[in-house]
Design a protein around this motif. Sequence first.
Motif, PDB file in Angstrom:
ATOM      1  N   GLU A 108      -6.867   1.242  -0.448  1.00 58.11           N
ATOM      2  CA  GLU A 108      -6.554   2.273   0.539  1.00 58.11           C
ATOM      3  C   GLU A 108      -7.104   1.899   1.907  1.00 58.11           C
ATOM      4  OE1 GLU A 108      -4.402   4.598   0.041  1.00 58.11           O
ATOM      5  OE2 GLU A 108      -4.226   3.652  -1.914  1.00 58.11           O
ATOM      6  N   PHE A 109      -8.327   1.401   1.895  1.00 60.35           N
ATOM      7  CA  PHE A 109      -8.977   1.017   3.149  1.00 60.35           C
ATOM      8  C   PHE A 109      -8.202  -0.101   3.844  1.00 60.35           C
ATOM      9  CE2 PHE A 109     -11.910  -1.633   5.540  1.00 60.35           C
ATOM     10  CZ  PHE A 109     -12.537  -0.703   6.353  1.00 60.35           C
ATOM     11  N   VAL A 110      -7.904  -1.165   3.071  1.00 60.92           N
ATOM     12  CA  VAL A 110      -7.214  -2.325   3.632  1.00 60.92           C
ATOM     13  C   VAL A 110      -5.808  -1.936   4.085  1.00 60.92           C
ATOM     14  CG1 VAL A 110      -6.243  -4.588   3.072  1.00 60.92           C
ATOM     15  CG2 VAL A 110      -8.578  -4.014   2.372  1.00 60.92           C
ATOM     16  N   LEU A 111      -5.136  -1.127   3.255  1.00 61.46           N
ATOM     17  CA  LEU A 111      -3.778  -0.704   3.598  1.00 61.46           C
ATOM     18  C   LEU A 111      -3.768   0.171   4.849  1.00 61.46           C
ATOM     19  CD1 LEU A 111      -1.879   0.304   0.337  1.00 61.46           C
ATOM     20  CD2 LEU A 111      -1.183  -1.365   2.067  1.00 61.46           C
ATOM     21  N   ALA A 134       1.924  -6.605   2.287  1.00 60.34           N
ATOM     22  CA  ALA A 134       1.370  -6.978   0.986  1.00 60.34           C
ATOM     23  C   ALA A 134       1.315  -8.496   0.838  1.00 60.34           C
ATOM     24  CB  ALA A 134       2.201  -6.356  -0.141  1.00 60.34           C
ATOM     25  N   LEU A 135       2.341  -9.185   1.330  1.00 53.96           N
ATOM     26  CA  LEU A 135       2.340 -10.648   1.261  1.00 53.96           C
ATOM     27  C   LEU A 135       1.237 -11.235   2.142  1.00 53.96           C
ATOM     28  CD1 LEU A 135       6.196 -11.251   1.280  1.00 53.96           C
ATOM     29  CD2 LEU A 135       4.623 -11.868  -0.571  1.00 53.96           C
ATOM     30  N   SER A 182      12.487  -6.138  -1.812  1.00 48.33           N
ATOM     31  CA  SER A 182      12.985  -4.764  -1.989  1.00 48.33           C
ATOM     32  C   SER A 182      13.359  -4.442  -3.432  1.00 48.33           C
ATOM     33  CB  SER A 182      14.181  -4.519  -1.080  1.00 48.33           C
ATOM     34  OG  SER A 182      15.186  -5.482  -1.352  1.00 48.33           O
ATOM     35  N   GLY A 183      13.701  -5.462  -4.259  1.00 52.63           N
ATOM     36  CA  GLY A 183      14.026  -5.195  -5.659  1.00 52.63           C
ATOM     37  C   GLY A 183      12.782  -4.866  -6.457  1.00 52.63           C
ATOM     38  N   ARG A 184      12.929  -4.028  -7.491  1.00 49.34           N
ATOM     39  CA  ARG A 184      11.783  -3.673  -8.342  1.00 49.34           C
ATOM     40  C   ARG A 184      12.103  -4.090  -9.760  1.00 49.34           C
ATOM     41  NH1 ARG A 184       8.147   0.765  -7.588  1.00 49.34           N
ATOM     42  NH2 ARG A 184       7.497   0.512  -5.453  1.00 49.34           N
TER      43      ARG A 184
ATOM     44  N   LEU B 152      -1.211  -3.983  -5.094  1.00 50.98           N
ATOM     45  CA  LEU B 152      -0.632  -3.630  -3.797  1.00 50.98           C
ATOM     46  C   LEU B 152       0.883  -3.541  -3.924  1.00 50.98           C
ATOM     47  CD1 LEU B 152      -2.274  -5.713  -0.908  1.00 50.98           C
ATOM     48  CD2 LEU B 152      -2.406  -3.265  -1.297  1.00 50.98           C
ATOM     49  N   GLU B 153       1.439  -2.393  -3.549  1.00 53.20           N
ATOM     50  CA  GLU B 153       2.902  -2.255  -3.543  1.00 53.20           C
ATOM     51  C   GLU B 153       3.465  -2.694  -2.191  1.00 53.20           C
ATOM     52  OE1 GLU B 153       4.597  -1.924  -5.978  1.00 53.20           O
ATOM     53  OE2 GLU B 153       3.491  -0.806  -7.498  1.00 53.20           O
ATOM     54  N   PRO B 154       4.711  -3.234  -2.183  1.00 49.90           N
ATOM     55  CA  PRO B 154       5.643  -3.350  -3.309  1.00 49.90           C
ATOM     56  C   PRO B 154       5.460  -4.627  -4.137  1.00 49.90           C
ATOM     57  CG  PRO B 154       6.717  -4.059  -1.308  1.00 49.90           C
ATOM     58  CD  PRO B 154       5.320  -3.666  -0.914  1.00 49.90           C
TER      59      PRO B 154
END
Lengths: 186, 186
Positions: A108-111, A134-135, A182-184, B152-154
């Motif tokens: 949460e902090f990093v995000l 995220a990457l 974008s795909g899950r 981490l999402e996504p």
Amino acid sequence: MLAAARTAFAERGYDGASIRAIATAAGVDPALVHHYFGTKDALFLAAVQLPADPDDFLPEVLAAPPDQLGAAVVRTVLRVWDGPARPGILALVRSAVNHEWSARLLREFVLARIIRRVVGTLDMPVAEREARGALVASQVMGLVMARYVLRLEPLASARPDDVVAAVAPTLQRYLTGEVDLSGRRD
Amino acid sequence: MLAAARTAFAERGYDGASIRAIATAAGVDPALVHHYFGTKDALFLAAVQLPADPDDFLPEVLAAPPDQLGAAVVRTVLRVWDGPARPGILALVRSAVNHEWSARLLREFVLARIIRRVVGTLDMPVAEREARGALVASQVMGLVMARYVLRLEPLASARPDDVVAAVAPTLQRYLTGEVDLSGRRD
């Protein structure tokens, strides 16, 4: 007390560091630590959040032009980790690997306080920003693990400029190149 | 017993997992665990080394042509981590972040049994291979941390094919592109 706490948490992890030992290292009575911070959780948060306040290093990153953002991120990561904040951040990383609550805290902090602000400078849909963020986080965390935690050579001893030259193109591609998450999976 | 040990080490870390609890979970007497494995260290090694034997997944990577090596590495990392070996490897990662001896163990294991064999397929001087191997390790470790530890999402929910498409070019550049980590800091 905070310096002693940072050292103790970094060296022994969240579970291994006791308020009693931290008080002894700081030359104070354990009751004083309890008085100032209450719980070990509160002491931990105070210890890990203070040494690397994003407000101290993010403005420099956010001021970079979009095509220099990758280099600015690597340069700043190295400057923060090569500085006095390292023990405190290391404590947070160690705790995150060990405790689900702490992983959530770090995520949460990093995000919220770092990644979203960095990718927020990019003109694109929110979902795409999150994927790129995220990457970026994956390469930054791996760089930190390899250079500072596992100390993999020659990465651990490499000059900051050489690390920036090697890793910045990766981050730049994640930030502004062609990527699609974008795909899950089912 | 090994399955119980892997679960216990993954869920509670090296320090938190007791032989007594592992024996209880496996439905055997603690004395039997001691008889088979001796120390907790030996049990840990047996538990973490068996689930992901590099000989099971490396041949596929080593068979890839040089310009496909990056994709082969990511694909194999995801297959191993999405499979039954995950708890065991996670235990090793957790231990490595907490214990210097374990970080050394993981570093030596990853270096000697995985990285050197992957970059050993490249026709270049040893020092250059080591530098490229360390960069590859940094992105692989970060991918694992982001997708499987911090979730981490996504990235955590992305399809393996999309993750390969996003990350393989990074590894391919580290393996065969222009990178230079030969300088050392003072």
